[in-house]
Design an enzyme around this catalytic site. Structure first.
Site, PDB file in Angstrom:
ATOM      1  N   TYR A 180       0.838  -1.239  -0.068  1.00 57.10           N
ATOM      2  CA  TYR A 180       0.119   0.068  -0.085  1.00 57.10           C
ATOM      3  C   TYR A 180       0.822   1.211  -0.011  1.00 57.10           C
ATOM      4  O   TYR A 180       0.464   2.388  -0.321  1.00 57.10           O
ATOM      5  CB  TYR A 180      -0.848   0.029   1.104  1.00 57.10           C
ATOM      6  CG  TYR A 180      -2.266  -0.713   1.009  1.00 57.10           C
ATOM      7  CD1 TYR A 180      -3.136  -0.453  -0.089  1.00 57.10           C
ATOM      8  CD2 TYR A 180      -2.349  -1.974   1.532  1.00 57.10           C
ATOM      9  CE1 TYR A 180      -4.403  -1.182  -0.319  1.00 57.10           C
ATOM     10  CE2 TYR A 180      -3.434  -2.665   1.390  1.00 57.10           C
ATOM     11  CZ  TYR A 180      -4.397  -2.379   0.277  1.00 57.10           C
ATOM     12  OH  TYR A 180      -5.533  -2.868   0.162  1.00 57.10           O
ATOM     13  N   GLU A 265      -5.859 -27.781  11.545  1.00 59.66           N
ATOM     14  CA  GLU A 265      -5.815 -27.161  10.324  1.00 59.66           C
ATOM     15  C   GLU A 265      -6.829 -26.117  10.325  1.00 59.66           C
ATOM     16  O   GLU A 265      -6.646 -24.971   9.582  1.00 59.66           O
ATOM     17  CB  GLU A 265      -6.147 -28.103   9.420  1.00 59.66           C
ATOM     18  CG  GLU A 265      -6.628 -27.721   8.152  1.00 59.66           C
ATOM     19  CD  GLU A 265      -6.865 -28.648   6.865  1.00 59.66           C
ATOM     20  OE1 GLU A 265      -7.569 -28.349   5.923  1.00 59.66           O
ATOM     21  OE2 GLU A 265      -7.057 -29.897   7.034  1.00 59.66           O
ATOM     22  N   ASP A 318      -7.587 -32.580   7.744  1.00 58.87           N
ATOM     23  CA  ASP A 318      -8.607 -33.360   6.980  1.00 58.87           C
ATOM     24  C   ASP A 318      -7.771 -34.403   6.247  1.00 58.87           C
ATOM     25  O   ASP A 318      -6.589 -34.202   5.850  1.00 58.87           O
ATOM     26  CB  ASP A 318      -9.168 -32.388   5.844  1.00 58.87           C
ATOM     27  CG  ASP A 318     -10.230 -31.553   6.307  1.00 58.87           C
ATOM     28  OD1 ASP A 318     -10.871 -31.826   7.567  1.00 58.87           O
ATOM     29  OD2 ASP A 318     -10.795 -30.545   5.848  1.00 58.87           O
TER      30      ASP A 318
END
Length: 416
Positions: A180, A265, A318
């Site tokens: 920025y 996770e 997962d």
């Protein structure tokens, strides 16, 4: 595998009749064993590579032994080491920029030689860690100041000059802030991120040592106090978790009564565990999440917790290609959920999943004694053609805290 499921069923029945606030004695014993086995590791546990070790690697091995007090750094040593690093970085940048100017003065098109960052063959896997090959032995790519890569070349030079300014002034800036502050120069954030990565490769130095830090997104919860060099203290027992600090290099000391770390996770599972009272039921534990693919700050803090507090780390992800890739990013253990997920919750692998699995299986560090077990899990997932999410195990309010996680810890059933 059948025995694991049978024990899990028995554990679930036993726990359902107990006070949910009490910890299973069997689990407590397993946690103690996990902790003391980790802290009592010796040289016999270190896998040595079949090559000559340099001085830094010898110190790395010695630091993992119980008798490592002599290697602890004093504040004066840390200050001196930091100054030397900054001095070397400044010299490297000035040498690169001088080389560019010399080439231009000689009428030659300046160029930069950078290690190819897309090739796993440019990495070495030994001593249970992944390191980069020396630039002289690695495959490289050339970024020229003319032609198609002119824009990339100019962006790298700009970032080099910014890093020089940051290091000289001993300042830090986030990647987002840097973007920025220079909106007219960069087309998007990705262009800057690629340039920072290129500069890190050129200088063979991580970004946080160049004054460029990532915006932290991870959360941490548990019996941990983080003491910063400015004197401030972060208490990680706040409700909903504590945001991981942005400047991990600014951490002076870690104080904790925890005996292990649980890496999660997803933020949703992290919050579910806290809601279910995991800090009591699975105590004494530190729970940490990177909210998906972990940012640098989360990985840095995890590494610091493991190295400084000598805590073992387990990961809950997962059972799909992305979960395993996150696990491999952390380089810590994973818990297999495929066999416990209800049939209705098992999902077929899509073509993208299969492509990612095949890519993960080919990674060099899985073709080792330590990586072989992980590779077996990935191959099995590919063969069965199914995946599962952690949420499929957490249909009831206490499924994770009272059944799945305790059973894995008690049975020593995890990778890593």
């Amino acid at each position: 595998m059948n025995l694991m499921n049978r024990d899990l069923l028995k554990l679930t029945i036993d726990l359902s009749s107990n006070d949910s606030a009490k910890q299973n004695p069997q689990l407590k014993g397993a946690i103690d064993k996990l902790f003391y086995n980790n802290t009592s590791e010796n040289l016999g546990d270190v896998i040595l590579p079949e090559r000559k070790l340099d001085f830094t690697e010898v110190n790395f091995i010695l630091k993992k032994t119980p008798d490592n007090k002599g290697l602890e750094k004093t504040p004066d040593m840390i200050i001196k080491e930091t100054r030397e690093k900054r001095k070397n970085i400044i010299k490297k940048i000035e040498d690169i920029l001088d080389g560019i100017n010399t080439s231009a003065d000689d009428g030659e098109a300046p160029k930069l030689i950078i290690r190819n960052q897309k090739l796993w063959s440019n990495c070495i896997y030994d001593m249970d860690r992944v390191t980069l090959k020396n630039i002289n032995n690695a495959k490289t790519s050339i970024v020229r100041s003319n032609g198609e890569e002119k824009s990339r070349f100019n962006t790298i030079v700009f970032v080099l000059s910014k890093v020089h300014e940051l290091v000289v002034k001993n300042m830090t800036v986030t990647r987002r802030e840097l973007y920025y502050q220079n909106l007219q120069r960069f087309r998007n954030q990705v262009e800057l991120d690629v340039a920072v990565r290129d500069v890190c490769c050129l200088l063979e130095t991580p970004p946080w040592e160049l004054g460029i830090v990532a915006t932290a997104k991870g959360l941490i919860a548990g019996p941990l106090h983080i003491v910063n060099r400015d004197g401030s203290v972060i208490d990680c027992m706040t409700p909903g978790g504590t945001i991981i600090p942005q400047d991990i290099n600014g951490v002076k000391q870690l104080k904790s009564s925890a005996k292990y770390i649980l890496v999660v996770e997803k933020d949703a599972i992290f919050q579910k565990l806290l809601d279910e009272g995991a800090l009591i039921r699975l105590s004494p534990v530190i729970i940490i999440t990177g909210k998906g693919y972990p940012d640098v700050c989360t990985r840095q803090l995890l590494c610091l917790l493991v190295s400084e507090l000598k805590l073992p780390a387990l990961a809950l992800v997962d059972a799909d290609p992305h979960g395993y890739e996150i696990f491999l990013t952390y380089k810590y253990g994973s818990l297999d959920v495929l066999t416990l997920a209800p049939t209705s919750s098992r999902l077929p692998l899509n073509p993208r999943d299969k492509h990612k699995l095949n890519a993960l299986i080919k990674r060099p560090y899985l073709h080792t004694v330590i990586g072989f077990k992980i590779k077996e899990d990935l191959v099995s997932m590919l063969d069965f053609g199914i995946k599962a999410e952690i949420e499929s195990l957490a249909s009831s309010a206490s499924a994770l805290c009272d059944s799945y996680l305790p059973s894995k810890i008690i049975q020593n059933d995890y990778l890593g």
